[in-house]
Design a protein around this motif. Structure first.
Motif, PDB file in Angstrom:
ATOM      1  N   GLN A   1     -23.696 -84.661  43.069  1.00  0.00           N
ATOM      2  CA  GLN A   1     -25.058 -85.093  42.793  1.00  0.00           C
ATOM      3  C   GLN A   1     -25.102 -86.608  42.751  1.00  0.00           C
ATOM      4  OE1 GLN A   1     -26.441 -83.251  39.191  1.00  0.00           O
ATOM      5  NE2 GLN A   1     -25.907 -81.204  39.889  1.00  0.00           N
ATOM      6  N   GLN A   2     -26.168 -87.140  43.325  1.00  0.00           N
ATOM      7  CA  GLN A   2     -26.351 -88.581  43.272  1.00  0.00           C
ATOM      8  C   GLN A   2     -26.498 -89.002  41.814  1.00  0.00           C
ATOM      9  OE1 GLN A   2     -29.808 -90.105  45.328  1.00  0.00           O
ATOM     10  NE2 GLN A   2     -28.787 -92.044  45.709  1.00  0.00           N
ATOM     11  N   GLY A   3     -25.784 -90.058  41.447  1.00  0.00           N
ATOM     12  CA  GLY A   3     -25.851 -90.567  40.080  1.00  0.00           C
ATOM     13  C   GLY A   3     -24.795 -90.004  39.150  1.00  0.00           C
ATOM     14  N   MET A   4     -24.017 -88.998  39.598  1.00  0.00           N
ATOM     15  CA  MET A   4     -22.968 -88.462  38.725  1.00  0.00           C
ATOM     16  C   MET A   4     -21.804 -89.445  38.674  1.00  0.00           C
ATOM     17  SD  MET A   4     -21.057 -85.385  40.970  1.00  0.00           S
ATOM     18  CE  MET A   4     -21.254 -84.295  39.630  1.00  0.00           C
ATOM     19  N   PRO A   5     -21.101 -89.511  37.558  1.00  0.00           N
ATOM     20  CA  PRO A   5     -19.944 -90.399  37.461  1.00  0.00           C
ATOM     21  C   PRO A   5     -18.909 -90.069  38.537  1.00  0.00           C
ATOM     22  CG  PRO A   5     -20.510 -89.530  35.301  1.00  0.00           C
ATOM     23  CD  PRO A   5     -21.332 -88.774  36.298  1.00  0.00           C
ATOM     24  N   TYR A   6     -18.334 -91.106  39.139  1.00  0.00           N
ATOM     25  CA  TYR A   6     -17.362 -90.874  40.195  1.00  0.00           C
ATOM     26  C   TYR A   6     -16.170 -90.063  39.697  1.00  0.00           C
ATOM     27  CZ  TYR A   6     -13.926 -91.372  43.813  1.00  0.00           C
ATOM     28  OH  TYR A   6     -12.974 -91.087  44.759  1.00  0.00           O
ATOM     29  N   ALA A   7     -15.719 -90.305  38.476  1.00  0.00           N
ATOM     30  CA  ALA A   7     -14.568 -89.564  37.942  1.00  0.00           C
ATOM     31  C   ALA A   7     -14.845 -88.058  37.951  1.00  0.00           C
ATOM     32  CB  ALA A   7     -14.237 -90.035  36.534  1.00  0.00           C
ATOM     33  N   GLN A   8     -16.059 -87.663  37.608  1.00  0.00           N
ATOM     34  CA  GLN A   8     -16.436 -86.249  37.615  1.00  0.00           C
ATOM     35  C   GLN A   8     -16.505 -85.723  39.053  1.00  0.00           C
ATOM     36  OE1 GLN A   8     -20.246 -85.525  35.774  1.00  0.00           O
ATOM     37  NE2 GLN A   8     -20.234 -83.352  36.273  1.00  0.00           N
ATOM     38  N   ALA A   9     -17.111 -86.482  39.950  1.00  0.00           N
ATOM     39  CA  ALA A   9     -17.209 -86.072  41.353  1.00  0.00           C
ATOM     40  C   ALA A   9     -15.821 -85.955  41.962  1.00  0.00           C
ATOM     41  CB  ALA A   9     -18.043 -87.087  42.135  1.00  0.00           C
ATOM     42  N   ARG A  10     -14.955 -86.889  41.659  1.00  0.00           N
ATOM     43  CA  ARG A  10     -13.588 -86.872  42.198  1.00  0.00           C
ATOM     44  C   ARG A  10     -12.857 -85.600  41.779  1.00  0.00           C
ATOM     45  NH1 ARG A  10      -8.191 -88.637  41.058  1.00  0.00           N
ATOM     46  NH2 ARG A  10      -7.306 -89.713  42.873  1.00  0.00           N
ATOM     47  N   GLN A  11     -13.014 -85.212  40.528  1.00  0.00           N
ATOM     48  CA  GLN A  11     -12.349 -83.993  40.045  1.00  0.00           C
ATOM     49  C   GLN A  11     -12.884 -82.762  40.764  1.00  0.00           C
ATOM     50  OE1 GLN A  11      -9.634 -84.188  37.884  1.00  0.00           O
ATOM     51  NE2 GLN A  11      -9.423 -82.175  38.788  1.00  0.00           N
TER      52      GLN A  11
END
Length: 121
Positions: A32-42
């Motif tokens: 999702q746009q705006g989600m923290p990169y650390a969360q997206a990376r996981q």
């Protein structure tokens, strides 16, 4: 008496392909746009994507703190950061079919956040 050869031809054509299912393309997690990169990376790693390992020296002209920030966090998939505009950084992951998942990340108010993503074949 008429003999149909259609079932024989069908069997001869079909049998060699049994058990050879094509590998499915890597699925993209629900980013999702705006989600923290650390969360997206996981989410990306959990979906089976592999982080790229950038062997080239990233462009650090005027952006050394951003690139160093991500490298310091162990994000070897960073490719580069733009020196102008929104200062977006590009990250890359590899899929099981040779595709690349590119993720651009910008600076949020409190953390680095996902701006957009796409798959390159």
């Amino acid at each position: 008496m008429r003999i149909s050869i259609l079932p024989i031809v069908t069997a001869l054509v079909t049998v060699p392909f049994l058990g050879t299912m094509p590998a499915q393309a890597q699925s993209v997690p629900n980013l999702q746009q705006g989600m923290p990169y650390a969360q997206a990376r996981q989410l990306i790693l959990n979906a089976g994507w592999s982080p790229s390992y950038n062997t080239q020296e990233p462009n650090r002209f005027g952006m050394s703190s951003k690139v160093d920030h991500f490298l310091g966090m162990g994000y070897t998939e960073i490719v580069d950061c733009a020196g102008t505009g929104m200062g977006l950084c590009r990250f890359e992951f590899y899929g099981n079919q040779g595709q690349t998942l590119a993720v651009s990340v910008g600076q949020g108010t409190q953390t680095d956040v996902v701006y957009q993503w796409w798959v390159e074949e």
